[in-house]
Design an enzyme around this catalytic site. Structure first.
Site, short mmCIF file in Angstrom:
data_model
loop_
_atom_site.label_atom_id
_atom_site.label_comp_id
_atom_site.label_asym_id
_atom_site.label_seq_id
_atom_site.Cartn_x
_atom_site.Cartn_y
_atom_site.Cartn_z
N ASP A 250 0.85 -1.19 0.00
CA ASP A 250 0.00 0.00 0.00
C ASP A 250 0.89 1.24 0.00
O ASP A 250 1.81 1.35 0.81
CB ASP A 250 -0.88 -0.02 1.25
CG ASP A 250 -2.08 0.89 1.12
OD1 ASP A 250 -2.72 0.88 0.06
OD2 ASP A 250 -2.36 1.62 2.09
N LYS A 251 0.63 2.18 -0.90
CA LYS A 251 1.53 3.33 -1.05
C LYS A 251 1.51 4.26 0.16
O LYS A 251 2.54 4.49 0.79
CB LYS A 251 1.17 4.13 -2.31
CG LYS A 251 2.07 5.35 -2.53
CD LYS A 251 1.63 6.18 -3.71
CE LYS A 251 0.48 7.09 -3.36
NZ LYS A 251 0.86 8.22 -2.48
#
Length: 758
Positions: A250-251
């Protein structure tokens, strides 16, 4: 079965055998219980760090309190992503949506209004509200249900492989022991004595220590990860992580710092930057500690700018509607509404979207090309329509260590894929900065393909470097497709929208600051920010795999050695080379010392681990067969060359099998020569200690005929010579059964800087 051997000894009136076997049985049980108890305590201590906290009002102040300390009558605050800590009745406020799938099995969230109840274990999916606790602990709806249902165990890939090995050994042992029984009956041997011997031999051959070794090895790995602030919630996840070849990261907050900074705003209709920021700030709430809200509030030039306004109602952000909204009364007494959120969402609300849309899209694309996220802001005066008033650019810089961490992961054979809800241009820019690649897939184009993916889409998902504009259902879908393609998938996340994908993945990893829902769904929870600890977790999991691989080869080789030697000696020479007591002592010493393999020094591979049964069985069989050859040669020397009687030969064979068996540990723990990796001190101490006891037992004749120091030293020398021969046999076996693998002779060192520069 050993218990049955005790009964048979009593029936046959073999009191010395009965006493010895009973003592050894109790000693083995105590050792096994203690080790598993220690392993259980270690995991319990780690999970205690993950105890759910609740925001509760005590003495007029909101404080964070352990959920276990709540009592009926407490007032708690429930927010998006929280796991409801107790059964409670909702107070005044807007309706919320609650995921009760853990209780009811219903996948869709249920709406709950003021005065209605929410149950412990539910997850808040949307909204924020206060609640009054009326039941806690086992008195809750979930607690009463949990008392009736025992949690089912999930079997990992790793455990399945080890169970297959165990079944193989059990079948082999039972077959050969049955053959011994048939021959003994044919020869007219004493049935009770033969049956007692057969039972003891069967138990010695079956890897009864395997569950204990598994538990201890995994618990040691969990403790080492805990020192690095990674808490294991599902023990088998350590093994699964060893095989992970795709990591969906997840960024926001994982690859980036989640510390947003505000850029120069873009206003429409000549609205000033200060006015745009003020309206966005009114649609923010500092108490929620949300990164976007804090960045917007931090953009106010004057800390007192909000003092003249009264927020009448606030609707918090949720991942579906993607915006916040506030009803505000100004200093002049007039009411107006403000909202902020995803630009496309805010534009859809706005009456002037047709007028300002092209300019907004151009600004969004320009911001995205520079790596900025855009936040749309709109305002509605009185009962009038929404008017889009501008964009706020937000920049979330990558973590300093993220690029190096990703490069290291790639060198270790782990393909990192970025997953983000941001626009395609932002995802591409972030991916470029992190060195992930340019092939970013727009998840909004997936369509309704949950169960009917096209071959082209599946191929695109597998080849993508990252995914943009991702919604919760997309994350789950991505993981599912990758698993169908044969990948072992790890998934990182922090929000409630990440929970389904975390649960679906082979190894879900909740990052630092994750919501209760994400932590509950994950197998590993990181207590420090960033991805670097994941690399340590992968290394540790692969080390654990190597230890278990070593144990499997050792266990198979020793079982083959003892079973084949005993069976052939009985069938060919009509001679029992070991007594029942000797076999029990061998099993006890082997099981006690082999536990220390959980602490051994090993080197991990630079690629994901997977069980190679062809190699494991091949190498183990080679070592087992050569062990049988060396045992029969010693038997020949003792009987035909040195003319020893059968009682002395039994003691000689007992000491040889004990010493050679433990020396086999030092062969199986390395793929290269035995000296290529230094063994851990605890393993050396355990082996030397048990073999010293075994030697003294043989020398002075405890439960057997004494052979003296001369013959004991001869056996040690004989075993050491064959140890060197066996090491050459092992290397040849690896070349035959696993010719493509590189031996783990040296530690892997990753030149991350060089990789980044490329």
């Amino acid at each position: 079965m050993i218990e049955a051997a005790v009964i048979l000894s009593a029936v046959a009136r073999h009191w010395p055998d009965l006493s010895i076997i009973l003592i050894l049985l109790l000693a083995n049980a105590v050792v096994g219980f203690w080790e598993e108890h220690q392993a259980g305590n270690a995991i319990a201590a780690l999970k205690a760090k993950l105890a759910i906290n609740a925001r509760v009002k005590r003495d007029g102040k909101w404080v964070s309190q352990a959920a276990s300390e709540l009592v009926p009558g407490d007032v708690i605050r429930l927010r998006l992503g929280d796991i409801v800590p107790a059964d409670a009745r909702l107070l005044e406020g807007d309706p919320i949506e609650v995921d009760q799938s853990a209780l009811t099995g219903e996948s869709l969230p249920a709406e709950r209004k003021s005065s209605e109840t929410v149950f412990s274990g539910s997850i808040i999916c949307q909204g924020e509200i206060g609640a009054l606790v009326y039941a806690t602990g086992t008195n809750t709806y979930f607690g009463k249900t949990a008392q009736l249902v025992q949690e089912a165990h999930t079997v990992s890939h790793f455990q399945r492989a080890v169970l297959k090995i165990g079944n193989y050994l059990i079948i082999l042992a039972v077959t050969l022991v049955a053959l011994i029984l048939c021959v003994a009956l044919f020869r007219g041997d004493n049935i009770l004595t033969t049956l007692q011997f057969a039972l003891v031999l069967t138990v010695a051959a079956i890897p009864v220590a395997m569950p204990t070794v598994l538990s201890v090895t995994m618990a040691v790995g969990a403790r080492q990860l805990a020192r690095k602030e990674a808490i294991v919630t599902r023990l088998a996840a350590i093994e699964e992580l060893a095989g992970v070849d795709v990591l969906c990261a997840d960024k926001t907050g994982t690859l980036t710092q989640n510390k947003l900074t505000l850029g120069d705003p873009f206003g429409v209709n000549d609205i000033s930057a200060d006015q745009l920021i003020l309206n966005a700030a009114l649609a923010s709430r500092a108490d929620n500690k949300d990164a976007i809200d804090l960045a917007v509030l931090g953009g106010l030039k004057n800390d007192q700018a909000l003092n003249g306004y009264q927020v009448m109602h606030f609707q918090p952000f949720d991942p579906v509607h993607k915006r916040t909204e506030a009803l505000v009364k100004g200093a002049d007494g007039k009411e107006f509404k403000v909202t902020k959120g995803a630009p496309q969402v805010i534009l859809e609300l706005s009456a002037n979207a047709g007028e300002v849309g092209p300019f907004v899209d151009k600004a969004v694309n320009e911001f995205a090309a520079r790596g900025f996220r855009s936040l749309g802001v709109a305002r509605a005066d009185g009962d009038g329509p929404w008017q889009f008033i501008g964009l706020l650019p937000l920049f979330d810089p990558p973590r300093e260590e993220a690029k190096a961490t990703i490069a290291t992961a790639q060198l270790m054979g782990v393909n990192v894929k970025m997953v983000t809800g941001d626009q395609l241009a932002i995802a591409r820019e972030t991916s470029r900065e992190l060195g992930l690649g340019k092939n970013i897939l727009d998840a909004s184009g997936f369509g309704d393909t949950k169960y009917h993916e096209t071959a082209q889409l599946v191929e695109a998902i597998e080849q993508a470097d990252g995914f943009a504009q991702v919604f919760p259902e997309h994350k789950f879908h991505i993981v599912d497709v990758l698993q169908q393609r044969g990948h072992i998938v790890g998934m990182t996340g922090d929000g409630v929208n990440d929970a389904p994908a975390l649960k679906k993945s082979d190894c879900g990893i909740a990052v630092s600051g994750a919501t209760d829902a994400a932590r509950a769904a994950a197998s590993i929870v990181l207590m420090t920010p960033g991805l670097s600890v994941i690399i340590d977790a992968i290394k540790e999991s692969r080390k654990t795999f190597q230890r278990m691989n070593s144990y499997a080869i050792y266990r198979i080789a020793e079982t083959l050695r003892v079973l084949l030697f005993m069976t052939l000696a009985i069938l060919i020479f009509n001679f029992y080379p070991l007594t029942a007591v000797m076999i029990v002592m061998l099993a006890l010493f082997n099981d006690g010392a082999i536990l220390s393999i959980a602490y051994d020094n090993v080197h991990y591979k630079d690629k994901p681990e997977a069980w190679n049964m062809h190699m494991v069985l091949g190498v183990a069989t080679a070592l087992g067969v050569i062990g049988v050859v060396s045992a029969f040669l010693l038997f020949y020397l003792g009987e035909r060359v040195f003319h020893l009687d059968r009682a002395h030969i039994q003691t000689l064979m007992y000491l040889k099998l004990s010493v050679a068996g433990h020396l086999t540990v030092f062969l199986t723990r390395t793929r290269g020569p035995f000296w290529s990796i230094r063994p851990a001190r605890i393993l050396l101490v355990a082996v030397i200690g048990t073999q010293l006891v075994a030697t003294l037992t043989a020398v002075y004749g405890v439960f057997m005929t004494p052979i003296g120091w001369g013959w004991a030293l001869f056996v040690w020398g004989y075993a050491l010579v064959w140890f060197l021969v066996n090491d050459r046999v092992k290397l040849l076996a690896y070349r035959i059964f696993d010719p493509t693998a590189e031996p783990l002779l040296i530690k892997k060192s990753f030149n991350v800087t060089a990789n980044i520069s490329r």
